[in-house]
Design a protein around this motif. Structure first.
Motif, PDB file in Angstrom:
ATOM      1  N   LYS A  48      -3.141  39.395 -60.969  1.00  0.00           N
ATOM      2  CA  LYS A  48      -2.606  39.124 -62.356  1.00  0.00           C
ATOM      3  C   LYS A  48      -0.974  39.016 -62.085  1.00  0.00           C
ATOM      4  O   LYS A  48      -0.191  37.984 -62.234  1.00  0.00           O
ATOM      5  CB  LYS A  48      -3.220  40.325 -63.252  1.00  0.00           C
ATOM      6  N   HIS A  49      -0.166  40.417 -61.240  1.00  0.00           N
ATOM      7  CA  HIS A  49       0.857  40.123 -61.034  1.00  0.00           C
ATOM      8  C   HIS A  49       1.346  40.994 -59.831  1.00  0.00           C
ATOM      9  O   HIS A  49       0.632  42.188 -59.708  1.00  0.00           O
ATOM     10  CB  HIS A  49       1.919  40.330 -61.832  1.00  0.00           C
ATOM     11  N   MET A  50       2.106  40.635 -59.195  1.00  0.00           N
ATOM     12  CA  MET A  50       2.998  42.308 -58.080  1.00  0.00           C
ATOM     13  C   MET A  50       3.718  42.712 -58.758  1.00  0.00           C
ATOM     14  O   MET A  50       4.243  42.197 -59.915  1.00  0.00           O
ATOM     15  CB  MET A  50       3.838  40.615 -57.198  1.00  0.00           C
ATOM     16  N   LEU A  51       3.474  43.988 -58.574  1.00  0.00           N
ATOM     17  CA  LEU A  51       4.350  44.349 -58.931  1.00  0.00           C
ATOM     18  C   LEU A  51       5.661  45.045 -57.871  1.00  0.00           C
ATOM     19  O   LEU A  51       6.729  45.302 -58.880  1.00  0.00           O
ATOM     20  CB  LEU A  51       3.788  46.681 -59.073  1.00  0.00           C
ATOM     21  N   ASN A  52       5.594  45.268 -56.709  1.00  0.00           N
ATOM     22  CA  ASN A  52       6.381  45.352 -55.775  1.00  0.00           C
ATOM     23  C   ASN A  52       6.282  43.693 -54.730  1.00  0.00           C
ATOM     24  O   ASN A  52       5.651  44.150 -54.327  1.00  0.00           O
ATOM     25  CB  ASN A  52       6.197  46.416 -55.428  1.00  0.00           C
ATOM     26  N   PRO A  53       7.051  43.102 -54.610  1.00  0.00           N
ATOM     27  CA  PRO A  53       7.152  41.967 -53.864  1.00  0.00           C
ATOM     28  C   PRO A  53       7.382  42.494 -52.127  1.00  0.00           C
ATOM     29  O   PRO A  53       7.420  43.580 -51.738  1.00  0.00           O
ATOM     30  CB  PRO A  53       8.370  41.624 -54.142  1.00  0.00           C
ATOM     31  N   ILE A  55       7.776  43.668 -48.464  1.00  0.00           N
ATOM     32  CA  ILE A  55       9.061  43.093 -47.530  1.00  0.00           C
ATOM     33  C   ILE A  55      10.197  42.070 -47.096  1.00  0.00           C
ATOM     34  O   ILE A  55      10.969  42.367 -47.929  1.00  0.00           O
ATOM     35  CB  ILE A  55       9.030  44.606 -46.881  1.00  0.00           C
ATOM     36  N   GLU A  56       9.651  41.463 -46.708  1.00  0.00           N
ATOM     37  CA  GLU A  56      10.045  40.218 -46.030  1.00  0.00           C
ATOM     38  C   GLU A  56      10.520  39.453 -47.601  1.00  0.00           C
ATOM     39  O   GLU A  56      11.826  38.992 -46.802  1.00  0.00           O
ATOM     40  CB  GLU A  56       8.773  39.604 -45.572  1.00  0.00           C
ATOM     41  N   VAL A  57       9.648  39.172 -48.276  1.00  0.00           N
ATOM     42  CA  VAL A  57      10.495  38.107 -49.913  1.00  0.00           C
ATOM     43  C   VAL A  57      11.693  39.392 -49.937  1.00  0.00           C
ATOM     44  O   VAL A  57      12.862  38.113 -50.820  1.00  0.00           O
ATOM     45  CB  VAL A  57       9.120  38.110 -50.141  1.00  0.00           C
ATOM     46  N   THR A  58      11.651  40.115 -50.496  1.00  0.00           N
ATOM     47  CA  THR A  58      13.139  41.113 -50.704  1.00  0.00           C
ATOM     48  C   THR A  58      13.774  40.403 -49.646  1.00  0.00           C
ATOM     49  O   THR A  58      14.792  40.822 -50.417  1.00  0.00           O
ATOM     50  CB  THR A  58      12.147  43.263 -50.592  1.00  0.00           C
ATOM     51  N   ALA A  59      14.054  41.288 -48.841  1.00  0.00           N
ATOM     52  CA  ALA A  59      14.969  40.337 -46.855  1.00  0.00           C
ATOM     53  C   ALA A  59      15.368  39.071 -48.091  1.00  0.00           C
ATOM     54  O   ALA A  59      16.946  38.955 -46.991  1.00  0.00           O
ATOM     55  CB  ALA A  59      14.324  41.032 -46.359  1.00  0.00           C
ATOM     56  N   GLN A  60      14.351  38.390 -47.778  1.00  0.00           N
ATOM     57  CA  GLN A  60      15.503  36.850 -47.688  1.00  0.00           C
ATOM     58  C   GLN A  60      15.824  36.321 -48.873  1.00  0.00           C
ATOM     59  O   GLN A  60      16.339  35.806 -49.295  1.00  0.00           O
ATOM     60  CB  GLN A  60      13.177  36.129 -47.670  1.00  0.00           C
ATOM     61  N   LEU A  61      15.094  37.110 -50.135  1.00  0.00           N
ATOM     62  CA  LEU A  61      16.129  37.116 -51.693  1.00  0.00           C
ATOM     63  C   LEU A  61      17.229  37.466 -51.399  1.00  0.00           C
ATOM     64  O   LEU A  61      18.513  37.095 -51.853  1.00  0.00           O
ATOM     65  CB  LEU A  61      15.626  37.627 -52.699  1.00  0.00           C
ATOM     66  N   ALA A  62      17.057  38.617 -50.616  1.00  0.00           N
ATOM     67  CA  ALA A  62      18.393  39.217 -50.657  1.00  0.00           C
ATOM     68  C   ALA A  62      19.745  38.298 -49.410  1.00  0.00           C
ATOM     69  O   ALA A  62      20.716  38.592 -49.845  1.00  0.00           O
ATOM     70  CB  ALA A  62      18.581  40.502 -49.947  1.00  0.00           C
ATOM     71  N   MET A  63      19.124  38.435 -48.647  1.00  0.00           N
ATOM     72  CA  MET A  63      19.454  37.292 -47.849  1.00  0.00           C
ATOM     73  C   MET A  63      20.069  35.721 -48.811  1.00  0.00           C
ATOM     74  O   MET A  63      21.759  35.721 -48.331  1.00  0.00           O
ATOM     75  CB  MET A  63      19.410  36.347 -46.267  1.00  0.00           C
TER      76      MET A  63
END
Length: 83
Positions: A48-53, A55-63
């Protein structure tokens, strides 16, 4: 995963699966109550949906956010880590 017959509420088993995408599939099921019900039915199993992406996706977004900052703001951000 427990499958329950939607007709009699008894236990059911998955007899086959048809995968549509990596996150969605149809589960073909058969009620184990063969004497009183015996229904066959299809459940759809889907993410249905992700609750927490991941770690790799979070790091890419932060960068991406950091790289989009003006140089002065990146310097200020770097100073926060020094404290």
């Amino acid at each position: 995963m427990r499958i329950v017959c939607p007709h009699c509420g008894g236990k059911a088993v998955i007899t086959s699966r048809q995968t549509h995408t990596p996150t969605a599939a149809d589960l073909y099921c058969q009620c184990r109550n063969t004497m009183g019900c015996g229904a066959s039915f299809v459940y759809t199993l889907a993410l249905k949906h992700m609750l927490n992406p991941p770690i790799e996706v979070t790091a890419q977004l932060a960068m991406a956010v950091i790289k989009a900052l003006p140089a002065g703001e990146r310097v200020k951000l770097g100073r926060l880590w020094e404290d």
